[in-house]
Design an enzyme around this catalytic site. Structure first.
Site, mmCIF file in Angstrom:
data_model
loop_
_atom_site.group_PDB
_atom_site.id
_atom_site.type_symbol
_atom_site.label_atom_id
_atom_site.label_comp_id
_atom_site.label_asym_id
_atom_site.label_seq_id
_atom_site.Cartn_x
_atom_site.Cartn_y
_atom_site.Cartn_z
ATOM 1 N N ALA A 66 25.144 20.368 -7.837
ATOM 2 C CA ALA A 66 26.426 20.453 -7.123
ATOM 3 C C ALA A 66 26.584 19.250 -6.197
ATOM 4 O O ALA A 66 25.603 18.664 -5.747
ATOM 5 C CB ALA A 66 26.468 21.737 -6.314
ATOM 6 N N GLY A 112 23.415 23.469 -10.655
ATOM 7 C CA GLY A 112 24.659 23.920 -11.271
ATOM 8 C C GLY A 112 24.761 23.495 -12.726
ATOM 9 O O GLY A 112 25.406 24.178 -13.536
ATOM 10 N N GLU A 115 22.885 26.016 -14.642
ATOM 11 C CA GLU A 115 23.637 27.280 -14.625
ATOM 12 C C GLU A 115 24.790 27.254 -15.623
ATOM 13 O O GLU A 115 25.085 28.246 -16.277
ATOM 14 C CB GLU A 115 24.148 27.560 -13.211
ATOM 15 C CG GLU A 115 22.997 27.839 -12.252
ATOM 16 C CD GLU A 115 23.487 28.148 -10.858
ATOM 17 O OE1 GLU A 115 23.996 27.228 -10.198
ATOM 18 O OE2 GLU A 115 23.375 29.305 -10.437
ATOM 19 N N GLU A 135 17.448 23.947 -5.952
ATOM 20 C CA GLU A 135 18.201 24.295 -4.733
ATOM 21 C C GLU A 135 17.302 24.683 -3.566
ATOM 22 O O GLU A 135 17.576 24.349 -2.411
ATOM 23 C CB GLU A 135 19.162 25.457 -5.032
ATOM 24 C CG GLU A 135 20.369 25.091 -5.855
ATOM 25 C CD GLU A 135 20.127 25.158 -7.360
ATOM 26 O OE1 GLU A 135 18.949 25.162 -7.779
ATOM 27 O OE2 GLU A 135 21.118 25.200 -8.103
ATOM 28 N N GLU A 400 -9.555 -3.268 10.842
ATOM 29 C CA GLU A 400 -8.630 -3.199 11.985
ATOM 30 C C GLU A 400 -9.235 -3.990 13.150
ATOM 31 O O GLU A 400 -9.712 -3.426 14.128
ATOM 32 C CB GLU A 400 -8.406 -1.722 12.350
ATOM 33 C CG GLU A 400 -7.301 -1.469 13.348
ATOM 34 C CD GLU A 400 -5.894 -1.596 12.784
ATOM 35 O OE1 GLU A 400 -5.728 -2.221 11.733
ATOM 36 O OE2 GLU A 400 -4.963 -1.088 13.424
HETATM 37 P P1 NAD Z 1 -11.437 -0.270 4.502
HETATM 38 O O1 NAD Z 1 -12.585 -0.454 5.393
HETATM 39 O O2 NAD Z 1 -11.484 0.764 3.444
HETATM 40 O O3 NAD Z 1 -11.103 -1.649 3.766
HETATM 41 C C1 NAD Z 1 -11.083 -2.889 4.392
HETATM 42 C C2 NAD Z 1 -11.456 -3.924 3.341
HETATM 43 O O4 NAD Z 1 -11.231 -5.212 3.886
HETATM 44 C C3 NAD Z 1 -12.906 -3.866 2.903
HETATM 45 O O5 NAD Z 1 -12.987 -3.819 1.493
HETATM 46 C C4 NAD Z 1 -13.486 -5.156 3.438
HETATM 47 O O6 NAD Z 1 -14.521 -5.698 2.621
HETATM 48 C C5 NAD Z 1 -12.277 -6.063 3.439
HETATM 49 N N1 NAD Z 1 -12.406 -7.192 4.338
HETATM 50 C C6 NAD Z 1 -12.911 -7.207 5.585
HETATM 51 N N2 NAD Z 1 -12.871 -8.459 6.088
HETATM 52 C C7 NAD Z 1 -12.300 -9.239 5.148
HETATM 53 C C8 NAD Z 1 -11.992 -10.614 5.056
HETATM 54 N N3 NAD Z 1 -12.254 -11.433 6.063
HETATM 55 N N4 NAD Z 1 -11.415 -11.055 3.932
HETATM 56 C C9 NAD Z 1 -11.135 -10.230 2.913
HETATM 57 N N5 NAD Z 1 -11.429 -8.928 2.924
HETATM 58 C C10 NAD Z 1 -12.012 -8.430 4.033
HETATM 59 O O7 NAD Z 1 -10.185 -0.055 5.453
HETATM 60 P P2 NAD Z 1 -8.780 0.627 5.131
HETATM 61 O O8 NAD Z 1 -8.836 2.048 5.501
HETATM 62 O O9 NAD Z 1 -8.352 0.218 3.776
HETATM 63 O O10 NAD Z 1 -7.843 -0.069 6.226
HETATM 64 C C11 NAD Z 1 -7.387 -1.386 6.094
HETATM 65 C C12 NAD Z 1 -6.271 -1.623 7.077
HETATM 66 O O11 NAD Z 1 -5.241 -0.672 6.855
HETATM 67 C C13 NAD Z 1 -6.636 -1.472 8.540
HETATM 68 O O12 NAD Z 1 -5.900 -2.402 9.297
HETATM 69 C C14 NAD Z 1 -6.211 -0.063 8.857
HETATM 70 O O13 NAD Z 1 -5.935 0.122 10.227
HETATM 71 C C15 NAD Z 1 -4.955 0.024 8.051
HETATM 72 N N6 NAD Z 1 -4.523 1.389 7.713
HETATM 73 C C16 NAD Z 1 -5.422 2.339 7.358
HETATM 74 C C17 NAD Z 1 -4.988 3.609 7.042
HETATM 75 C C18 NAD Z 1 -5.954 4.665 6.626
HETATM 76 O O14 NAD Z 1 -5.580 5.845 6.561
HETATM 77 N N7 NAD Z 1 -7.179 4.318 6.282
HETATM 78 C C19 NAD Z 1 -3.628 3.915 7.094
HETATM 79 C C20 NAD Z 1 -2.719 2.907 7.442
HETATM 80 C C21 NAD Z 1 -3.181 1.667 7.744
#
Ligand code: NAD
Length: 713
Positions: A66, A112, A115, A135, A400
């Protein structure tokens, strides 16, 4: 107004009716289609030259459902009832005309549309057709006879999950359950089959109009069905916590409709339909999951006047959990991916993640080996930055850590073209700060994915101080290209999603510190409509990560000369971390988790009672639920007031798709809109007086309450 259906009467007396709503890519049920259906029914009834009807679609889909604008504009229950009865009367006349009617179903045939075909005597599905009654996903129910014809056709036990879950069935499954009678390779062949069926069944009648009709599998009085219907509401409530009245209404329609004759059953359905239409739940869901979501997908948050772009080659730095997931979803839509890590082994592992997903899908009968191999061939694992040459976009997903991220940014930028976009998938580090490592900060943007990337539908796009409109448009286009939903936010600590999501978890932990029973906290989260309760969620995310982010924030704020006020929930995290209970990955946090590969349920850790003694006086569940929801909505309102959020649609859609904010509430700002700003402010002040200043209503809501407005006005 009959142009939505084209008519062609054959020499054999079969009227070929082709649904083709002018000016629209899809057929939908609206006033124009409604009028055309009425004209069609009249013609079948009144024209002696017409011996039978073959109804098909001239578009690639049969009919998508719909027109929801019509539903949104309904003001009263009576209007909803009347509207549903109009179509229903026509459909009833069609199936009782005494002349055979056959539906040829191609592509999507939902709501719809289904239906309409159910009121035909025979249904032929073209290969690739998908049928369903979705729905319920918007808090509604099929109000065109669907809750009555479907159970009478396939049986109550088969119909109930289709109606209550809104899942779709493919053509072959539809045949297997008796929803359609035959399959055809294409539309032309189906029309020929349909014509032949009409000629061979000149006096067609619906099964439910036959004097000796019996429901397949039994009606509402049969023991097997009674047993199912006795437990079905309880099972549904266990899943939905009674937050979705449409589910109960659908079950009532099926059950009550099975006690009365067909025409009385249709009236019952319209009454429940009206109840759904005027329910706040369906208003909330329609607002956000339909209108606002569609606005986002049409580019409401994308800068205008910038030509559309496509990514042909994508570079990903870091082949860990996130990088591997991003590689998969990108290669899936045909993008060539360079997946880079520090060692070849790590890069290969990232690619193997896609292989694993594809192998599993293949084992379940989804996709082919050739498709899998083609997708894998598009992912090139490497350690060599030179392979990034020619990338339109590079996304970093390394550790990170600011220094590591700065290093990879510079190395990548030395290889990519000056026009390429560089994106960070950081979850916590402000984008403008990371962009300082870039020689082209205007091309630098945040693309925040959620884990697991292949399942989560949202990408939060973060605009840094220097990010250009063109970069934003290109980031937006890429997110659409990989079939995810983009929201656009301005740079800030935790951006939008992590910042607001954190308030939910922290509120749960603060309750624990106050002596609220942990089981009550967890149940309150579920009762509120959140997909996971706060303590379990903190275990999943890991307490040590939470601690790390808090300490980093404290340091950063100190460096900026800003005060850091810790949420009372953080004290709980610190206490558990101090004894090594850092969450699921360690097998222990708020819960004791079964070891990897071991069967069994997680159980709340018995030591919690000693660490956080349960108070003699326990608060009402309503108080707990309100705390969990007001904490989030209020923080979202702060984000809106501070300009972190750029639109109400982004706030609502981002909250539901990003961290599962109770969908029936329609999202974090719709929560306030639906309640009314004045009521929100009053309740927030009560909560602030009892539980702390964090509940003081955000200035943006107070302003709305004063002028009697809503977010988005
Ligand atoms: P992870 O530890 O699984 O992977 C990180 C990878 O980066 C590893 O394989 C490592 O070998 C590689 N790495 C590190 N230094 C490097 C370099 N100098 N050159 C190339 N590769 C390099 O981490 P992840 O969970 O995949 O997170 C990665 C990023 O994503 C982080 O910034 C994290 O904050 C962000 N993030 C994570 C999540 C989550 O739920 N895990 C969600 C959103 C964002």
């Amino acid at each position: 107004m009959t142009e939505a259906i084209l008519f062609e009467l054959g020499d054999d007396g079969i009227l070929l009716a082709t649904l083709d709503l002018p000016g629209r890519p899809m057929n939908v049920l609206n006033a124009i289609t409604g009028a055309a259906i009425e004209a069609m029914v009249l013609r079948v009834e009144a024209d002696p030259a017409v011996k039978g009807l073959v109804l098909s679609s001239g578009k690639k889909d049969f009919l998508a459902g719909a027109d929801l604008e019509g539903i949104r504009d309904i003001a009263t229950a009576q209007q909803a009832f009347d509207l549903s009865m109009v179509l229903k009367r026509q459909l009833r006349r069609l199936e009782k005309s005494g002349k055979p009617a056959v539906a040829v179903i191609n592509g999507m045939c939902f709501g719809g549309g289904l239906e309409l075909t159910l009121a035909c005597h025979h249904r032929i599905a073209v290969h690739g057709a998908r049928l369903g009654t979705p729905e319920v996903k918007l808090g509604l129910l099929p109000g065109g006879g669907g809750t009555q014809r479907l159970p009478r056709l396939v049986g109550m036990q088969t119909a109930m999950p289709l109606l209550c879950e809104g899942s779709e069935v493919k053509a072959d499954k539809a045949l297997a359950i008796g929803l359609v009678h035959a399959l055809a390779p294409d539309r032309e062949a189906a029309i020929e089959q349909a014509r032949a069926w009409c000629l061979g069944n000149t006096k067609a009648q619906q099964p439910w109009d036959a004097p000796k009709f019996r429901y397949p599998g039994g009606d509402s009085r049969s023991p097997a069905v009674v047993q199912m219907l006795a437990i079905a509401p309880a099972m549904a409530a266990a899943k939905s916590w009674n937050n979705y009245p449409a589910i109960t209404h659908i079950m009532s329609c099926v059950f009550e409709g099975g006690l009365v004759d067909f025409d009385a059953a249709l009236l019952i359905e319209s009454r429940y339909f009206a109840a759904c239409v005027v329910s706040p739940e369906s208003r909330n869901m329609l607002n956000t999951l339909w209108f606002q979501l569609n606005a986002i997908k049409k580019g409401a948050s994308r800068p205008k006047d910038i030509p559309p772009s496509k990514v042909g080659k994508l570079g990903i730095l870091g082949a860990g959990m996130m990088g591997a997931g991003i590689a998969y979803v990108s290669a899936k839509v045909g993008i060539d991916v360079v997946l880079l890590d520090t060692t070849q082994d790590a890069a290969d592992k990232g690619r193997a993640y896609s292989q694993d997903l594809l192998d599993k899908a293949l084992n379940k009968g989804r996709g082919t080996a050739a498709q899998r191999d083609a997708l894998l061939a598009r992912i090139t694992p490497t350690t060599d930055y030179a392979a990034l040459a020619g990338c339109d976009l590079v996304i970093e997903a390394v550790f990170e850590d600011r220094a590591v991220k700065a290093g990879v940014t510079q190395q990548a930028e030395s290889q990519i073209g000056v026009g390429a976009v560089f994106a960070s998938n950081t979850s916590t580090l402000p984008i403008s700060g990371l962009a300082q490592a870039s020689i082209r900060p205007a091309n630098f943007i945040g693309l925040h994915f959620f884990s697991p990337v292949d399942k989560m539908p949202l990408v939060e796009i973060i605009v840094g101080k220097e990010t250009s409109d063109e970069t934003l448009a290109r980031g937006f286009d890429y997110v659409m290209q990989i079939a995810k939903t983009p929201i656009v936010v301005n740079d800030s600590r935790g951006f939008y999603t992590s910042r607001v999501f954190g308030t939910y978890v922290m509120e749960g932990l603060a309750m624990l510190a106050e002596g609220v029973h942990p089981r009550s906290i967890e149940v309150a989260g579920l009762q509120a409509g959140m997909p996971m309760p706060p303590l379990a969620l903190q275990d999943e995310v890991s307490l040590s990560l939470g601690l790390h982010v808090a300490d980093q924030t404290r340091k950063d704020l100190a460096a900026e000369g800003k005060p850091y006020a810790e949420h009372p929930g953080m004290a709980v995290v610190r206490q558990l971390c101090a004894i090594g209970r850092i969450g699921k990955k360690a097998g222990k946090g708020f819960y004791d988790w079964p070891a990897v590969g071991e069967k069994g349920e997680k159980r709340l850790w018995s030591g919690l009672a000693e660490m956080f003694p349960v108070a003699a006086q326990q608060p009402a569940q309503r108080e707990l639920i309100d705390r969990l929801m007001f904490a989030q909505a209020n923080e979202a309102a702060r984000c809106y007031g501070e300009g972190v959020l750029r639109s109400v649609a982004d706030a609502n859609v981002g909250s539901i798709f990003g961290w599962g904010f109770a969908p029936f509430q329609g999202g974090a700002l719709q929560f306030i809109n639906a309640m009314g700003a004045q009521a929100f402010v009053a309740r927030a002040r009560e909560l602030a007086a009892r539980h702390g200043a964090r509940f003081e209503p955000a200035p943006a809501v107070v302003a709305l309450a004063e002028r009697g407005g809503r977010f988005g006005d």
